[in-house]
Write a protein that holds these residues in place. Sequence first.
Motif, short mmCIF file in Angstrom:
data_model
loop_
_atom_site.label_atom_id
_atom_site.label_comp_id
_atom_site.label_asym_id
_atom_site.label_seq_id
_atom_site.Cartn_x
_atom_site.Cartn_y
_atom_site.Cartn_z
N TRP A 1 0.85 -1.19 0.00
CA TRP A 1 0.00 0.00 0.00
C TRP A 1 0.88 1.24 0.00
O TRP A 1 1.79 1.38 0.83
N VAL A 2 0.60 2.16 -0.91
CA VAL A 2 1.43 3.36 -1.01
C VAL A 2 1.21 4.30 0.15
O VAL A 2 2.07 5.10 0.50
N GLY A 3 0.04 4.25 0.78
CA GLY A 3 -0.26 5.19 1.86
C GLY A 3 -1.00 6.40 1.33
O GLY A 3 -1.77 6.32 0.37
N PHE A 4 -0.77 7.54 1.96
CA PHE A 4 -1.47 8.77 1.59
C PHE A 4 -0.54 9.62 0.72
O PHE A 4 0.53 10.03 1.16
N LYS A 5 -0.97 9.89 -0.51
CA LYS A 5 -0.13 10.68 -1.40
C LYS A 5 -1.00 11.63 -2.22
O LYS A 5 -2.23 11.55 -2.21
N MET A 6 -0.34 12.52 -2.94
CA MET A 6 -1.03 13.50 -3.77
C MET A 6 -0.60 13.29 -5.22
O MET A 6 0.36 12.58 -5.50
N THR A 7 -1.32 13.94 -6.11
CA THR A 7 -0.95 13.90 -7.53
C THR A 7 0.19 14.89 -7.75
O THR A 7 0.03 16.09 -7.52
N PRO A 8 1.37 14.43 -8.16
CA PRO A 8 2.52 15.34 -8.29
C PRO A 8 2.40 16.27 -9.48
O PRO A 8 1.86 15.91 -10.53
N THR A 9 2.89 17.48 -9.31
CA THR A 9 3.01 18.44 -10.41
C THR A 9 4.41 18.33 -11.00
O THR A 9 5.31 17.71 -10.41
#
Length: 469
Positions: A447-455
């Motif tokens: 599981w990657v965990g909590f992440k955002m969409t990178p710019t």
Amino acid sequence: MLPSPPISANSWRRCIKLSVMCTLLFDGASAFSHGRAFVPALPAATPLPYFSGSVSPFERVHRPLIAGPLAMSAERTHETSKATSIRRSPIIPMALGALALTSFTAAANAAKKGAAAAASEVAAPLVLPTIPRLALVCLLPTLLGYARSEYGVSYGYGTAMAASSYLILSSIATAAGLPLLPGIQESLSFKSFEAAGILTSLSTTLKNLRALLPKSLPAFHAFALFFYGTRLDLFLFYREAFLPRFRAMRERIEERAKKQGGRLKRTPFILSCAFLYFCMMSPLLVTGQLCEGVGMACPPGLALGGGLTSILEQSLRSTVAVALLGFLLGALGDLNKTLGKAIQGEDALITGGIFRFFRHPNYTGEVIGWVSSCFAAFLAVAWKASADAGGGSLALSKSMAPYLLLSVMGATGISFVLATATTGLEFRQNEKYGDTDEYKDWIKKSWVGFKMTPTQQEEKEADEEGSEE
């Protein structure tokens, strides 16, 4: 035991001088001495409404009382048994550790030492540290960012959490008659250094903690944050002292910070970090006041079928426990990766142990810990309102609203930082190992965990910084 006095003007000036001298500390200064300060008595204090509106549940978060008149000399101290001199001892941290946080005070030269020793073992009313003192504790270690830009968000972060939670934990322990580090100031004084006294103090503290944590939910909550901050500082010190790649990373961050201007231009960032740290410890103020007398063990007869109040109480216990488990997950992730890199090499992809299930257990564990800590504050208010048969739930909610807002800001802010870090690390690992079968198989099962969409800009910055996990 006398409550801790407010910070005097002289002590404030000494703290500011220490923060300025911190930069010299990292250039080779080893230590500098401290002085002695006497403070006058204050009249009976009234609650300080740090936020507008009703403050009824927080009436005891007030300025502590200082008993006795001003002690100006040894003769005057002898003449009146109520005169008490208060010694403040600014403590200098290790060179790569943290800045002196605040003055931990103790009553000295009491006329009736036997009675005072007996009184220290008796439970006393809970008096939490004042808001200004906690804010100062969060600010001072963050000033390390002036010495090294990265220190403000590494050592400053860990030390602010450890020190602020320790002050609250110590207040709870003192109120329960189980003081932490009893007699430590006498053993560490400049006049004498007593190793036996230090060991005795530490042994007594461990004994008191074992007795306190199961029977006090607020103490358990504060201990969870204290564990996190202390563990983080120790890990950062080890990483910087023994792993050259992290020293090189620190220098890259510092060079980039210097290109953006002088050290004073870091002030807005440093102040915002200190405010974030204060927000992150705010849930302790809620549970500390509202949950006094609540233990971590479920009382006999209290079951989930006992109504809304019992359900909320059990949920509160579980949430505080989950906060500590989250911080333990982060610690296990750091240990797992450190040992794996030491055995397999610096460029190895660690997929065993806890990494089999979590790709970034340290970041994921921290998010779980901080969000659970924040949620515990809301559950504490809900439980107290449900248990209050007097119909004061509306007044309780209004008075707690500022602290709940701070708690949400803290959890949201640190979650955003950790999610951004996870996103950057995902990008770097994909760039480095993305073509290997091991990596492709690993990301399918973990599981990657909590992440955002990178710019694109974040990807560029992540590539320049290198791995920071």
